[in-house]
Design an enzyme around this catalytic site. Structure first.
Site, short mmCIF file in Angstrom:
data_model
loop_
_atom_site.label_atom_id
_atom_site.label_comp_id
_atom_site.label_asym_id
_atom_site.label_seq_id
_atom_site.Cartn_x
_atom_site.Cartn_y
_atom_site.Cartn_z
N SER A 129 0.06 18.00 -42.77
CA SER A 129 1.66 17.57 -42.10
C SER A 129 1.54 16.77 -40.81
CB SER A 129 2.40 18.96 -41.75
OG SER A 129 2.14 19.86 -42.90
N GLU A 244 -3.93 27.27 -51.66
CA GLU A 244 -3.45 27.69 -50.47
C GLU A 244 -2.05 28.47 -50.96
OE1 GLU A 244 -1.98 24.56 -47.95
OE2 GLU A 244 -1.24 25.96 -46.52
#
Ligand SMILES: Cc1cc2nc3c(=O)[nH]c(=O)nc-3n(C[C@H](O)[C@H](O)[C@H](O)COP(=O)(O)OP(=O)(O)OC[C@H]3O[C@@H](n4cnc5c(N)ncnc54)[C@H](O)[C@@H]3O)c2cc1C
Lengths: 406, 377
Positions: A129, A244
């Site tokens: 991110s 994930e």
């Protein structure tokens, strides 16, 4: 799909729980149970203990150090670990980077990095991110410019979980502005001790330091740290995300949380009777239990199907593709629901907040019953699980598009 | 008018950083802001003219506490003025208790800070389920018991403490109120204190053979239920209004975020998945406001129908619990990671909004109470 455990599986379950009883330090388990902050050494210690037994990487192919367990066995193992209050294994190297290296890395990279993940030499964190690239991850801007044998990195990553402990970070970087944004992304492994890397803390709303900003200024990364091909990073990134997400579902943690909820509801009294006997609260608990049970079976079913599927890539069927989005949504919703009920069950005792009580070694008094201290904090902290790993809204977009063709 | 003044005060003189620091420290608020609020007349607005104030009706409470919510004000106006002050005003016998009248005056002016020590660990929010006892002796009273999670007790000049002088937990008769001076260490009174997750401090108060003079009794022995019920109802009113004030802020912040945060080349507010959820929040907040207005009207009107008033109050507290949880959780979710941080203000409003559900009865309690009171009519 046969849901009852076979005799072998039951024996396996006993083996795991016996081993946990003898090898999981009770003081460490107690910290986990009480929601105390784990030190870096705590997490590294548990990592080493599991590795010593060869049970650190159940989802890896056997040749690299996996266990060769069936999905059911892996599921049993996870549940037993949760039940015993084992610390959560830090997933970034083990469950995120490793599957990518195994599938897309060079032989040299596998040889170098996989053993170091197992023995704990490296602590990895995830540099996906950026401030401007969250849900729209492909719009990421951090630049990597090739200069001879090195890439030169400039830019910023954010929300980097446990980056304060890490010495390595895997990053998605922009190596090209040609074509669609997805086409110019590469996957790089970066040594965080390289000059130009700076980590700054971000505090979460309940005051904990879990995530960080990571800044990169002219950071030189050797080209051999490129995973796969230049500009093909998006493929690897997406593959990693399915791991994930499956990991975030956390059914085992919800099972433990539900047990805790039941204990709290039995212990808390409301005008002379246990809260568990309050019809409104009992209905809330029953709904959560049913939902959790459904999700647990659905989870198993998906893992089981994946294992049956031909050509499952890691040899263990860990990758479940778009179904991981379903697991993530349901798993996180249920976890949040149970956390909210635990908070509600405490009544006024949800309010006291003693940061010192979460520090390792704290044995002083806390206001209210001893199970109360971490509950509100956990409730607020776990609002994150429907946001990270791709928000639940993004998971629904994926389901709509990939599964439903809408 | 007062609401505007309060809002301006918060904007100009009470920045969020200062509020957070005060809320996390001792005594859990900023004494100088407490005085400033008193100077603005906030305390007085919470009391009836009969008691030395210039407000005190349901709508006065609503207006002030909506502003308390919007400003995330952590000063113990509820504990001191509404609950302790209200109990003194309503229970004290004005003819005989001259000292208590001075105490009341101190709370109206804000020169003193008190709190109401009433709820207990096992009461399940039922305000009649009081186990603390008061035993009559020759010269006065002896108190024994434990009060739970009392706000702003460490800093209080005095406590208004409920205890049972006769009957059993659950009885309405037999409750009495006492005034405990806290001007120094007091034999038998022990405080265990902590900060709270939403700011401010709370204490568990253990009373072990606390001896009190006859003059500590407020009003008549065993007759405290009527004033207590009224005061607790007003407290529920204030918390509900505070929740609506918080929701207004959270709504505005979230709307602003949807308009300005861009992903996929457009403001995230362009995604229909979020538009509908934002629309739901807006319309639910208006329902919560309606419930609070209804409760304020019930409190302000003629109070002969006690059950209707009590039901309106429980309806409001139930509604703000339901809507508040929805608003808090959805707002964080629609902010993505930003909503999870300490630095961005949203989380602090969200924590307070959620924790209002942990004061004076949660949504389930008030829903059950609403049903029970309905059956009684
Ligand atoms: C505690 C925590 C730990 C994290 N750890 C890491 C980490 O270790 N490494 C890492 O790389 N990242 C990490 N993240 C980042 C995380 O992956 C992002 O927060 C997440 O992807 C969302 O991005 P954002 O925060 O920018 O929100 P935004 O993308 O700005 O989203 C805001 C809101 O808009 C919604 N939205 C966005 N686009 C759409 C759409 N098309 N349709 C419908 N709704 C939409 C989102 O669902 C969300 O509700 C972490 C985040 C948190 C909170």
């Amino acid at each position: 799909m046969d849901l009852s455990l076979s005799p072998d599986e039951r024996a396996f379950q006993t083996e795991v729980s016996d081993w946990l009883r003898h090898n999981l330090d009770p003081a460490l388990a107690d910290k986990v149970r009480r929601g105390q902050r784990l030190t870096k050494a705590d997490m590294e210690g548990w990592h080493r203990t599991l590795n010593g037994r060869g049970w650190l990487a159940p989802h890896w192919p056997k040749e690299y150090g996996g266990t060769g367990w069936s999905p059911i066995q892996r599921h049993i193992f996870e549940e037993e670990c949760c039940r015993a209050y084992a610390p959560r294994v830090v997933p970034f190297g083990l469950s995120m980077l490793a599957p990518v290296l195994i599938k897309y890395g060079s032989e040299a990279q596998k040889k170098t990095w996989l053993p170091r993940i197992l023995d704990g030499s490296d602590w990895w964190c995830q540099g996906y991110s950026e401030p401007g690239a969250g849900s729209d991850l492909a719009s990421l801007k951090m630049r990597a410019v090739r200069e001879g044998d090195h890439y030169i990195l400039n830019g910023q990553k954010t929300w980097t979980t446990l980056g304060q402990y890490a010495n390595m970070i895997f990053c998605l970087v922009r190596t090209s502005n040609e074509g669609k944004p997805q086409q110019g992304i590469s996957f790089l492994m970066v040594d965080m001790t390289t000059p130009g890397v700076e980590v700054r803390p971000i505090l979460l709303l309940e005051g904990t330091h879990e995530v960080n900003d990571v800044f990169f200024t002219d950071v030189r990364v050797p080209v051999e740290n490129l995973v796969g091909e230049e500009n093909k990073g998006w493929t690897y990134a997406k593959y990693l995300l399915t791991y994930e997400r499956t990991n975030i579902a956390g059914i085992g943690f919800s099972m433990v949380a539900l047990e805790e909820l039941k204990q709290i509801a039995a212990d808390q009294h409301r005008a002379g009777r246990p809260l568990a006997q309050d019809p409104l609260f009992a209905a809330r608990m029953a709904r959560a239990e049913i939902a959790l049970n459904n999700a647990r079976i659905a989870n198993l079913h998906i893992l089981w199907n994946a294992a049956q599927g031909a050509g499952n890539d890691s040899g263990n069927g860990a990758s479940v593709g778009v179904e991981s989005s379903m697991l993530k949504i349901k798993g996180t919703e249920i976890r949040q629901q149970i956390d909210a009920l635990k908070r509600q069950a405490l009544g006024a005792y949800a309010a006291p907040f003693q940061p010192e009580a979460f520090e390792p070694g704290y044995n002083g008094p806390t206001l209210g019953p001893d199970y109360a201290a971490p509950v509100a904090r956990q409730y607020f902290n776990n609002r994150k699980i429907s946001i990270f790993g791709g928000s639940n809204e993004i998971q629904k977009n994926i389901i709509s598009k990939m599964m439903l063709g809408l | 008018m007062l609401a505007d003044t309060l809002t301006r005060f918060v904007a100009q003189d009470y920045p969020l950083d200062a509020r957070l620091a005060a809320g996390a420290g001792v005594p859990g608020y900023a004494p100088e802001k407490w005085r400033a609020l008193a100077d603005l007349g906030v305390h007085g607005a919470l009391f009836d003219p009969r008691d030395g104030g210039y407000g005190g009706a349901g709508f006065d409470l609503m207006v002030v506490f909506e502003a308390v919510g919007r400003g995330l004000i952590v000063e113990p106006l509820l504990a001191s003025a509404v609950l302790a002050g209200g109990a003194l005003a309503q229970a004290a016998d004005p003819k005989t208790k001259s000292g208590q009248k001075e105490h009341l005056a101190g709370l109206v002016s804000g020169e003193k800070q008190a709190t109401l020590a009433h709820f207990e660990a096992n009461d399940g929010w039922d305000p009649t389920h009081i186990e603390t006892t008061a035993r009559k002796t020759d010269g006065g009273w002896v108190l024994n018991g434990k009060k739970s999670v009392v706000r702003a007790a460490e800093s209080a000049d005095f406590l208004i403490c409920s205890a049972r002088s006769s009957g059993v937990p659950g009885d309405k008769d037999g409750l009495s109120l006492f005034l405990l001076e806290m001007d120094g260490p007091k034999d038998g009174v022990t405080l265990q204190s902590s900060q709270t997750i939403d700011g401010g401090r709370v204490s568990d108060i253990t009373l072990g053979d606390v001896t009190l003079p006859e003059t500590a009794l407020i009003g008549r022995a065993g007759q405290a239920w009527a004033p207590l019920q009224s005061v607790l109802g007003r407290g529920v009113m204030c918390l509900s209004a505070e929740a609506v004030g918080l929701m207004d802020v959270i709504r505005d912040m979230t709307l602003e975020y949807l308009r300005t945060r861009k992903q996929f080349g457009q403001p995230i507010g362009r995604f229909q998945a979020l538009q509908h959820r934002m629309a739901t929040l807006v319309l639910e907040i208006e329902q919560a406001r309606a419930a609070v207005i209804n409760a304020a009207a019930a409190l302000s009107g003629d109070t002969t129908d006690g059950i209707a008033t009590a039901r309106a109050l429980s309806a409001a507290k139930y509604t703000v619990a339901e809507v508040g949880t929805l608003v808090a959780e959805e707002a964080v979710q629609m902010h993505g990671g930003m909503g999870m941080t300490w630095e961005y203000p949203l989380g602090h409003y969200v924590k307070r909004l959620i924790m209002i559900g942990h004061e004076m009865g949660d949504g389930d309690y008030h829903l059950s109470r609403y049903i029970r009171l309905g059956e009684a009519t």
